[in-house]
Structures are given as C-alpha cells and as structure tokens.
Design a protein around this motif. Structure first.
Motif, mmCIF file in Angstrom:
data_model
loop_
_atom_site.group_PDB
_atom_site.id
_atom_site.type_symbol
_atom_site.label_atom_id
_atom_site.label_comp_id
_atom_site.label_asym_id
_atom_site.label_seq_id
_atom_site.Cartn_x
_atom_site.Cartn_y
_atom_site.Cartn_z
ATOM 1 N N UNK A 71 0.817 -1.214 0.000
ATOM 2 C CA UNK A 71 0.000 0.000 0.000
ATOM 3 C C UNK A 71 0.846 1.256 0.000
ATOM 4 N N UNK A 72 1.882 1.245 0.774
ATOM 5 C CA UNK A 72 2.751 2.426 0.855
ATOM 6 C C UNK A 72 3.509 2.641 -0.441
ATOM 7 N N UNK B 155 2.690 9.215 -4.105
ATOM 8 C CA UNK B 155 3.100 10.200 -3.108
ATOM 9 C C UNK B 155 4.563 10.539 -3.355
ATOM 10 N N UNK B 156 5.046 11.599 -2.737
ATOM 11 C CA UNK B 156 6.440 11.986 -2.919
ATOM 12 C C UNK B 156 7.355 11.020 -2.167
ATOM 13 N N UNK B 157 8.616 10.989 -2.521
ATOM 14 C CA UNK B 157 9.595 10.105 -1.883
ATOM 15 C C UNK B 157 9.735 10.375 -0.397
ATOM 16 N N UNK B 158 9.711 11.660 -0.043
ATOM 17 C CA UNK B 158 9.856 12.025 1.368
ATOM 18 C C UNK B 158 8.677 11.477 2.177
ATOM 19 N N UNK C 248 8.825 4.456 7.602
ATOM 20 C CA UNK C 248 9.389 4.555 8.943
ATOM 21 C C UNK C 248 8.300 4.377 9.998
ATOM 22 N N UNK C 249 7.165 5.027 9.821
ATOM 23 C CA UNK C 249 6.051 4.887 10.768
ATOM 24 C C UNK C 249 5.549 3.449 10.810
ATOM 25 N N UNK D 118 5.422 0.958 14.022
ATOM 26 C CA UNK D 118 4.200 0.239 14.411
ATOM 27 C C UNK D 118 4.441 -1.262 14.462
ATOM 28 N N UNK D 119 5.163 -1.771 13.475
ATOM 29 C CA UNK D 119 5.482 -3.200 13.439
ATOM 30 C C UNK D 119 6.294 -3.599 14.667
#
Length: 124
Positions: free
Chosen positions: A38-39, A44-47, A54-55, A59-60
C-alpha cells in the motif's frame, strides 16, 4: 484409559497451539506485506513515502513487542498451571501412600492379634 485420554488431550492441545502459531505468523506476514504494498504503490512523494515506511516499521516493532509480551504471559500462566497441577497430583500420591501404609499397618496389627488369639486357643 485415563492415560489414553490425557495423551489425546495433549495431542489436541499441541495441534491447537500449532494452528494458533501459524495463524499469528500468517497475520503478521500478511499485514507487513499489505502495508508495504500500500505504501509503495500509493502515489506520493519520496519524502512522504519514506516517512510512511518509517512509521510502519515503528508500528510493526510495537506490535511484535506486544505479541512477545503476550506470548511470555501465556507461557508463564501455562507453566504456573502445570506446576500447580503437578503439586496436586504429588499431594494425592502422598495421601494415597500414607493411607496405604496406615491400612497395611492396621492389617499387620490385626493379623498379629489373630495369631496371638490362635496361639492362646491352641495352648488351652
């Protein structure tokens, strides 16, 4: 008969644990792969994508820590219950042994009394 039932229960419990472990691992792997897909596939932009990854990793990490703590707690409870069960069985065995010894001593006393009575009757 009781031993066979205990063995069957043990096998069934082991199978249930194996199944639960498989489901947990499958769920974990599926959620990680789904999140990553999904990510990475979202426009979306690379940043922003790196921030999402990272988030997701954080969470993982928290989920894994929570699952490990839950597994430890379950293991501790299982060991505690088994320990209590073993103590109960040992107590019952000791009680039975004590009762058997008392019964044997009572039988020996009775036999000795009967022998003494028979000896007295023969001597008369």
């Amino acid at each position: 008969m009781r031993l066979v039932r205990n063995l069957q229960r043990k096998r069934k419990l082991e199978q249930q644990k194996k199944l639960a472990k498989g489901v947990a691992i499958g769920t974990l792997v599926g959620s990680v792969l789904g999140s990553a897909a999904g990510i990475l596939l979202a426009p979306d932009s690379g940043k922003n994508t790196r921030k999402k990854i990272q988030d997701g990793a954080v969470d993982l990490k928290h989920n894994v820590e929570k699952n490990v703590e839950g597994a430890k707690s379950n293991l501790e409870n299982t060991l505690k219950n088994r320990k209590e069960g073993i103590r109960e069985v040992v107590g019952k065995i000791r009680s039975l042994r004590k009762t058997a010894c008392e019964d044997a001593a009572a039988c020996a006393d009775t036999i000795e009394e009967e022998i003494a009575i028979e000896s007295e009757e023969k001597s008369e």
